[in-house]
Design an enzyme around this catalytic site. Structure first.
Site, PDB file in Angstrom:
ATOM      1  N   HIS A  37      33.701 156.386   3.068  1.00  0.00           N
ATOM      2  CA  HIS A  37      33.401 155.351   4.055  1.00  0.00           C
ATOM      3  C   HIS A  37      34.330 155.523   5.238  1.00  0.00           C
ATOM      4  O   HIS A  37      35.513 155.798   5.078  1.00  0.00           O
ATOM      5  CB  HIS A  37      33.541 153.955   3.455  1.00  0.00           C
ATOM      6  CG  HIS A  37      34.768 153.763   2.616  1.00  0.00           C
ATOM      7  ND1 HIS A  37      34.868 154.243   1.336  1.00  0.00           N
ATOM      8  CD2 HIS A  37      35.956 153.181   2.902  1.00  0.00           C
ATOM      9  CE1 HIS A  37      36.062 153.954   0.850  1.00  0.00           C
ATOM     10  NE2 HIS A  37      36.751 153.315   1.777  1.00  0.00           N
ATOM     11  N   ASN A  67      39.916 157.273   4.341  1.00  0.00           N
ATOM     12  CA  ASN A  67      41.014 157.480   3.401  1.00  0.00           C
ATOM     13  C   ASN A  67      40.559 158.400   2.271  1.00  0.00           C
ATOM     14  O   ASN A  67      39.404 158.349   1.859  1.00  0.00           O
ATOM     15  CB  ASN A  67      41.471 156.134   2.821  1.00  0.00           C
ATOM     16  CG  ASN A  67      41.977 155.188   3.900  1.00  0.00           C
ATOM     17  OD1 ASN A  67      42.530 155.626   4.894  1.00  0.00           O
ATOM     18  ND2 ASN A  67      41.769 153.900   3.712  1.00  0.00           N
TER      19      ASN A  67
HETATM   20  P1  5GP Z   1      39.492 152.221   0.833  1.00  0.00           P
HETATM   21  O1  5GP Z   1      40.730 151.518   0.340  1.00  0.00           O
HETATM   22  O2  5GP Z   1      38.750 152.881  -0.309  1.00  0.00           O
HETATM   23  O3  5GP Z   1      39.698 153.120   1.990  1.00  0.00           O
HETATM   24  O4  5GP Z   1      38.579 151.068   1.412  1.00  0.00           O
HETATM   25  C1  5GP Z   1      37.754 150.264   0.627  1.00  0.00           C
HETATM   26  C2  5GP Z   1      37.406 149.076   1.468  1.00  0.00           C
HETATM   27  O5  5GP Z   1      36.321 148.417   0.871  1.00  0.00           O
HETATM   28  C3  5GP Z   1      38.545 148.064   1.567  1.00  0.00           C
HETATM   29  O6  5GP Z   1      38.890 147.872   2.932  1.00  0.00           O
HETATM   30  C4  5GP Z   1      37.968 146.815   0.921  1.00  0.00           C
HETATM   31  O7  5GP Z   1      38.376 145.619   1.553  1.00  0.00           O
HETATM   32  C5  5GP Z   1      36.481 147.040   1.027  1.00  0.00           C
HETATM   33  N1  5GP Z   1      35.729 146.404  -0.035  1.00  0.00           N
HETATM   34  C6  5GP Z   1      36.035 146.408  -1.371  1.00  0.00           C
HETATM   35  N2  5GP Z   1      35.105 145.723  -2.044  1.00  0.00           N
HETATM   36  C7  5GP Z   1      34.190 145.287  -1.134  1.00  0.00           C
HETATM   37  C8  5GP Z   1      32.979 144.513  -1.264  1.00  0.00           C
HETATM   38  O8  5GP Z   1      32.545 144.106  -2.335  1.00  0.00           O
HETATM   39  N3  5GP Z   1      32.313 144.256  -0.101  1.00  0.00           N
HETATM   40  C9  5GP Z   1      32.753 144.701   1.110  1.00  0.00           C
HETATM   41  N4  5GP Z   1      32.020 144.378   2.181  1.00  0.00           N
HETATM   42  N5  5GP Z   1      33.878 145.433   1.252  1.00  0.00           N
HETATM   43  C10 5GP Z   1      34.589 145.721   0.141  1.00  0.00           C
END
Ligand code: 5GP
Length: 121
Positions: free
Chosen positions: A100, A87
């Site tokens: 990521h 994303n």
């Molecule tokens: P984005 O929304 O930036 O594409 O994805 C971020 C991802 O990181 C989300 O799916 C969220 O659930 C995950 N995430 C956020 N905080 C943490 C954390 O402290 N540990 C882990 N393992 N995942 C996290």
């Protein structure tokens, strides 16, 4: 670049369910899974968004996909299929500004992904 919580996971300052690590990348389970299997593959280099990828990052970005495919084979869902998606910025749904690759598997997924959620401010 400011530290994100993913840097803290790399540095073991906060815990995570780590699935894979090498000198360039780390893979760990997503804390809020959106599919039966949902993990993230991140570069150890803190690149904020897809827009910040530089030509010298080619290898590490390709490496994220190699790690995703390796884990998919090892975890047994490679043939069944999965989604590997990154994303970018608010409209892309990005919330953590350290790139990521989301790897989602274990159930069939719909397309396009924005069907239910498309809202413009
Ligand atoms: P984005 O929304 O930036 O594409 O994805 C971020 C991802 O990181 C989300 O799916 C969220 O659930 C995950 N995430 C956020 N905080 C943490 C954390 O402290 N540990 C882990 N393992 N995942 C996290």
């Amino acid at each position: 670049m400011s530290d994100t919580l993913f840097s803290k996971i790399i540095n073991r300052e906060i815990p995570a369910d780590i699935l894979y690590e090498d000198d360039q990348a780390l893979a760990f389970s997503d804390i809020n899974p959106q599919a039966p299997v949902h993990f993230l593959v991140i570069p150890k280099k803190p690149i904020a968004t897809i827009n910040d990828i530089e030509p010298e990052d080619r290898e590490v970005i390709g490496h994220l996909y190699l790690v995703a495919a390796k884990l998919a084979k090892e975890m047994g869902f490679a043939e069944e299929g999965y989604r590997a998606v990154m994303n970018c910025n608010p409209y892309g749904g990005q919330t953590v500004y350290h790139i990521h690759l989301h790897v989602l598997a274990g159930k069939p997924m719909g397309w396009p992904p924005y069907q239910e959620t498309l809202k413009t401010p």
